[in-house]
Every structure is written in C-alpha cells, then in structure tokens.
Design an enzyme around this catalytic site. Structure first.
Site, PDB file in Angstrom:
ATOM      1  N   THR A  78     -33.020  61.720  41.526  1.00 27.39           N
ATOM      2  CA  THR A  78     -32.156  60.583  41.211  1.00 27.39           C
ATOM      3  C   THR A  78     -32.165  60.370  39.708  1.00 27.39           C
ATOM      4  OG1 THR A  78     -33.961  58.994  41.396  1.00 27.39           O
ATOM      5  CG2 THR A  78     -32.737  59.471  43.406  1.00 27.39           C
ATOM      6  N   GLU A 125     -29.350  60.440  47.662  1.00 21.95           N
ATOM      7  CA  GLU A 125     -30.169  60.517  48.868  1.00 21.95           C
ATOM      8  C   GLU A 125     -29.390  60.966  50.104  1.00 21.95           C
ATOM      9  OE1 GLU A 125     -32.062  57.353  46.203  1.00 21.95           O
ATOM     10  OE2 GLU A 125     -30.045  58.067  46.686  1.00 21.95           O
ATOM     11  N   TRP A 175     -23.101  34.273  44.851  1.00 23.58           N
ATOM     12  CA  TRP A 175     -23.028  35.674  44.415  1.00 23.58           C
ATOM     13  C   TRP A 175     -21.676  35.925  43.766  1.00 23.58           C
ATOM     14  CZ3 TRP A 175     -25.233  39.534  48.611  1.00 23.58           C
ATOM     15  CH2 TRP A 175     -26.636  39.403  48.637  1.00 23.58           C
ATOM     16  N   LYS A 192     -26.131  36.448  40.355  1.00 20.43           N
ATOM     17  CA  LYS A 192     -26.486  35.260  41.154  1.00 20.43           C
ATOM     18  C   LYS A 192     -26.401  34.045  40.246  1.00 20.43           C
ATOM     19  CE  LYS A 192     -29.639  38.189  43.797  1.00 20.43           C
ATOM     20  NZ  LYS A 192     -29.622  39.369  42.920  1.00 20.43           N
TER      21      LYS A 192
END
Length: 534
Positions: free
Chosen positions: A176, A323, A438, A433
C-alpha cells in the site's frame, strides 16, 4: 483418476498465446513483437531465473516502467511458483527500502533508471543475492551486477516447463502507498488472480457501459503503473481477450499522445490526475475519435468527465483498493436504465457504481447494519469477493482490523441509492466532522470541478475552535482566469439553495495555489494539505 485442475497463471498464458499468436505487443517506439514471441521469451526468462536459484517461494522484485518486459515477468515469475514483488518506484527511498526488506527479496530485476537508487540501498538489502539490469540499449556501468535481462534470456539453456502446484500459492506481493504509516504488504494467490481476470473480462465485455469492449480491433495502453495492483490486472484481461497491447514506458505526455495516434489506442485506464494532464495538454479544437478511459484510484469529478467528453474521450468510474486486487465496483449501466438521457448518463458514469461479477458490496453503519438506500445516509463500504487479500503480510493486528466481522473494511464512506448504485463521499480519515455533522469533501470537490474557472480542487478539514473542524477549499484555477473566494462561496451557495448540499457544508475559506501535492500513484495528497493548512 481425474486431473486436479488448479487455477494457475500458466493456463492464462497458454490461453492468450493459443487464441491470438500473431497479435502485436508494442513498447514505445522502440520494440514490437507478437504474443507468440512473448510466450517463448516467458519460458526462456523462467529458465534463466531458475539458473539464478529462483524456485517456489522465492521473492523476485521488479523495478521498471510499463513495458513488455513487465508483462513477461507477470507470467514467468508466478508461473514458477515464485513471488513477483511489484515495487512501487515512486515511494520515498526510505519506504521503498522498507518494502524490499520486509518482502525479503532475493532477486531484483531493475531498469537502468533505478540503478543509482539500488546502488545506494544495496548494502542494506541483505537478502538480495542477484541483481539483473533491464535496459532499452546498452548495459550501463554499475557495481551492482554484470547480469543483463536480454543476455540472460538469450543464453537460457532450455525452455522451462511450468509446473503444477496449488492454486492457493502466493503469486504476487505489493505494498500500500503508506498514506497512513508504513506501507503494508498485500499478497494474492494464483486462484485470486485468475478469478479476478475472468470476472474483469465479463465486466468489460458484457456489462453495459460507455467503455464496453465491442470492437474486434481494440488497442490497449495502460496509464496506471503496472506496479500498482497489477496495473488493475487489465493487461492480463486484454491478453485473455487477444487485443493489441501498447506499453508507454515512463509516462510522458508527448509519447502518450504519439502512441495513441500512431498505434490507434482505443482503451486505457488511469487516475483522474493523469486524465487532467492529458485534457490540459490537448490543443484547442483537437478531438480524439472515441478513446475509452477507465478512471479509478480517486473520485472522477463530473467537471473533468465533461471536459474529457468534449475532447472525444469517454470515461467511466471504477473502484478498488490495493487490498482487493483491485476490482470491486464500476459505473456500469443496468439494462433498464439504458434509455437515460445523455445528461443522466454522465452523472451515472462518475458514481462509484455497482459490484463487479461475484463481488458483494454493502454500505453499513458502525454496528454493521445496512444504511437506508436513499442516497443520503452515510456508512462504510464493506466487501466480499473471491480475490481479496487474506491478510497483510506479517501483520496480524492490521489484518484483524481489515477483516472485522468477516467483511473487508475499505475505510471509504459512501451512500447507496434505491437502484443499488454506490457513491463514495469520503475516506473515513478525510470526512470532515463539523459541529456534530459529517461534511463530504468529495461532494464539495465535485461541485467545484464543475466551475469552468476551476482546474483542480481539494477540500480538507482544518481545526476550528468553535466547531471542531471546518472545510477549507484549496483551488488550482484555470490558466489566465481571475477567481475570488467570495465568487466560489456564492457559487457553492447556489447548490445549497437547490438542496444539493447544506449551507453548513459551504466553506468560508478558500486558498489559491499553482498545483496540488500528489501521492506516489497520482492521488491528491490530503495528508500534506492538512499539515500545511492546519
């Protein structure tokens, strides 16, 4: 006794070579040969690697631009039962060294551009026994090795016969990009790669989309690095389908345009920043004859999709992760939606989309219950598919987090509509936030991209004493235009009045810059932006 057929990459190699032996593979304006030639060279390469001591389980690292040689490695190394480590050449030297040490690479195939880097790191790579130099011309001087890729293939004493072994054998290893801490090793078996390629072929040829492969003479050129999750494994899908391949080497705008025009490229894939670069560099009035470009790695802004369409480039969003091999979803068109207007189809084409064949994707709350399919309630995307990585290499703790509750957690926040189309609204770590609400940075970026004066936009949360966080918009204006913060605030307020976003989501602050920082795979680096504007 019945033959115990294992899903191995050697069978994929045979399939493409048998179906399209005379099909072309082109590398820049330097080299061209056929599927049959590649097939023979793959066997010679395996024989040469065996002579260097490569056997089942040996980790073989490749540091290379996108080339025909990389495709040879994709077949030869896993075909032996060895592990192909696709090294991310754009990582920092420190992170690159870490990945090679962590992988315990024993043989390194290195293109000449990366020899100076390898010379600096060699004394810290204690597991490496051999270096092999890849080059387009003569062998450069180096203290690393006197082994050269073409010479090894020429001198290989015999053709190698690929053995049978379990389809659950590790085939590839990559890392990654390390936007949160050290890079993590993700690995895939032969079974996972074969199933991913087959389902990719079904999706690209069967599911309805603006990018559906319907032509007999499609010409493929990757613009996603082959080191990045197998180049999305699209080279392998195109091999199975028998299409012409064109490999551009190092990505240079002039070479890319030259290859598109001279080789007749019809299908590519890239991250939005590469598409942005192409669209920006195309002359005024110049139009391509229907180049299909699959976009992944980051959200495809609607404004960029529209600008590309004006230049004759058809785009569609797809979604996956390091992944996940990587394919999870694409903005495919369900059969009963085919009669949508052009306007509606463009809006659909930039959505995260619906699952690929055999993929299950849910959008869930923290308690793993599904959010309402109303396009409004946000949750995390969790997935299952037969090709997801089983674990992070040597990292049990992170693996438990990844697979909590038996679903792979993507860390992406999304909504899902009544038709089952998913739209990512943020990374879990990027969502803003503010005052208990949100705010989606991606929604704001998409709306800003539709402003004709905006070339690129990024929105990050910055600390605010009263509300915890507030959104900050960082803007790259179009060349030669005047743009003010108040102009952009009023522009976004119009969307708030239409109910597209809340007034609360509209940023008060705007910063204008010449360019946005990018990660090693071309995504906007929000970690850098948050640190800079904290």
């Amino acid at each position: 006794m019945a033959y115990d057929y294992q899903l191995l990459m050697k069978h994929v190699l045979e399939t493409g070579a048998n179906y399209a032996p005379k099909q072309e593979i082109v590398y820049r304006d330097i080299h061209r040969y056929t599927y049959r030639d590649l097939y023979k060279r793959v066997h010679k390469l395996a024989a040469a690697l065996e002579e260097l001591g490569v056997k089942k389980g040996t980790r073989v690292a490749v540091l290379e631009w996108d080339s025909h040689r990389y495709l040879e490695c994709y077949f030869a190394i896993p075909g032996m039962g060895a592990v192909l480590h696709t090294v991310n050449i754009r990582l920092s030297p420190e992170d690159l060294l870490y990945t090679m040490q962590h992988a315990e690479d024993e043989v390194v195939l290195v293109y000449k551009d990366f020899i100076p880097l390898m010379e600096k790191l060699a004394d810290k790579l204690g597991t490496v026994k051999h270096y092999v130099v890849m080059t387009d011309d003569k062998m450069p001087e180096t203290k690393l090795t006197d082994l050269e890729y073409e010479e090894l293939i020429k001198k290989a004493g015999r053709d190698y016969e690929f053995p049978d072994f379990s389809e659950n054998t590790m085939a590839t290893l990559s890392y990654t990009t390390g936007t949160t801490g050290r890079p993590k090793g993700v690995w895939f078996t032969h079974r996972k790669l074969v199933l991913h390629a087959l389902c990719g072929c079904i999706a690209m040829c069967g599911l309805r989309s603006p990018l559906r492969l319907t032509g007999d003479k499609e010409v493929y050129m990757p613009l996603t690095p082959l080191f990045h999750v197998h180049g999305w494994e699209i080279p392998i899908m195109m091999w199975l389908l028998g299409y012409k391949h064109v490999y551009p080497g190092r990505y240079e705008p002039q070479m890319i345009v030259k290859l598109v025009l001279t080789e007749g490229v019809t299908y590519s894939h890239c991250v939005p920043t590469i598409l942005q670069m192409i669209v920006d560099n195309m002359p005024e009035g110049f139009k391509l004859p229907g180049w299909k470009v699959l976009i992944g790695g980051a959200k495809l802004p609607e404004g960029l999709a529209r600008r590309a369409r004006e230049k004759g480039i058809y785009t569609m969003a797809a979604y996956g992760m390091s992944e996940t091999c990587p394919a999870l979803t694409g903005a495919f068109i369900k059969p009963h939606l085919l009669d949508m207007s052009e306007e509606e189809l463009v809006k659909l084409s930039v959505k995260t989309g619906i699952p690929f064949p055999l993929v299950y994707a849910r959008v869930v709350r923290e308690d793993m219950t599904d959010v309402k399919p109303d396009g409004k309630e946000m949750g995390e995307i969790v997935v299952r598919a037969p090709w997801l990585t089983d674990s992070y290499l040597k990292d049990e703790e992170k693996t438990k987090e990844l697979w909590a509750g038996g679903w792979l957690h993507t860390g992406d926040i999304a909504v899902i509509d009544e038709e089952g189309y998913i739209t990512i609204v943020d990374r879990l770590k990027d969502v803003i936030k503010s005052g208990g609400e949100w705010i989606s940075s991606l929604t704001l970026e998409n709306l800003l991209s539709l402003n004709p004066k905006v070339r690129e936009a990024a929105v990050v949360g910055v600390p605010d004493e009263k509300w915890g966080e507030r959104p900050l918009a960082i803007i790259v204006p179009m060349p030669g235009v005047q743009l003010t913060a108040e102009e952009l605030r009023q522009y976004l307020m119009k969307y708030a009045e239409q109910g597209v976003i809340t007034k609360w989501a509209v940023p008060e602050k705007y910063v204008f810059v010449d360019e946005l920082p990018k990660t090693s795979v071309g995504k906007i680096d929000k970690k850098v932006l948050r640190q800079k504007f904290r």
